[in-house]
Scaffold this active site. Structure first.
Site, mmCIF file in Angstrom:
data_model
loop_
_atom_site.group_PDB
_atom_site.id
_atom_site.type_symbol
_atom_site.label_atom_id
_atom_site.label_comp_id
_atom_site.label_asym_id
_atom_site.label_seq_id
_atom_site.Cartn_x
_atom_site.Cartn_y
_atom_site.Cartn_z
ATOM 1 N N ASP A 111 -18.251 28.194 1.674
ATOM 2 C CA ASP A 111 -18.691 26.888 1.205
ATOM 3 C C ASP A 111 -18.701 25.897 2.364
ATOM 4 O OD1 ASP A 111 -18.803 28.037 -1.269
ATOM 5 O OD2 ASP A 111 -17.299 26.736 -2.204
ATOM 6 N N HIS A 131 -14.283 28.945 3.594
ATOM 7 C CA HIS A 131 -14.908 27.664 3.929
ATOM 8 C C HIS A 131 -15.263 27.603 5.419
ATOM 9 C CE1 HIS A 131 -13.138 26.608 0.032
ATOM 10 N NE2 HIS A 131 -14.010 25.612 -0.004
#
Length: 201
Positions: free
Chosen positions: A14, A164
């Site tokens: 992400d 992430h």
């Protein structure tokens, strides 16, 4: 989970406020010939356009993670649709491709109505099997070893791993990027291969 009994894992990343570790992550994925899926916000695409182009150029799938990363249950249906559209426009400007149908809710937060609105807009929301917690950073008690062990310890056919691309805002650590080589090596040693989410949708 992906609907399969094959020993495959989908690594997903992400991207929101920070793009600090994009280059390191892409370097590892390229060196180890690993396909991945990235969910980025429209804000990310506007702030780090070169990074989004590099992700797409590396052969990775780029999905929609909303425009500004709000909690969708707090939005009106109209606002949800606007978040999806603005993000798609910003990402498509860099990749040349729509993000549909790949979407991930900010924070994973959603109601059945949110899912319905997202579906009606042409998207399928993807959650995850395991969150590495690398985003918590060293200041949150997380480490490269704990990131690696969370992924390897929960490995199963069809696993979707949440990682992430940014740095922890407090301590600047990039634990997911730092652990990625060991994650890839460890999963391969367990007999897994890597897939993009579009292999199953």
């Amino acid at each position: 989970m992906l609907p399969t009994s094959e020993r495959v894992v989908a690594l997903t990343f992400d991207g929101g406020a920070s793009g600090t570790a994009v280059a390191d992550i892409l370097g590892t994925l390229d060196r180890d010939d690993v396909p991945a899926t990235f969910f980025v916000t429209g804000e990310f695409a506007r702030s780090f356009p070169a990074a989004v182009r590099q992700i797409a150029a590396g052969g990775h799938l780029v999905g929609n993670h909303s425009d500004t990363h709000p909690a969708f249950p707090q939005l009106t249906n109209e606002a949800v649709r606007a978040q999806l559209e603005r993000a798609d426009e910003a990402i498509r400007a860099q990749t040349g491709r729509t993000t549909r149908p790949y979407f991930r809710f900010p924070y994973g937060s959603r109601t059945p109505l949110d899912v319905s609105v997202v579906n009606d807009a042409g998207y399928v929301p993807f959650r995850w099997t395991v969150d590495t917690l690398g985003w918590q950073g060293t200041s949150g008690g997380t480490s490269v070893a704990s990131v690696r062990d969370r992924v390897l310890g929960s490995a199963r056919p069809g696993q979707i791993v949440l990682m992430h691309v940014g740095a922890n805002p407090t301590d600047g650590s990039t634990l997911d990027a730092d652990a990625l080589p060991e994650v890839v090596e460890g999963l391969r040693a367990l007999g897994y291969r890597f897939v993009r989410l579009d292999e199953y949708l």
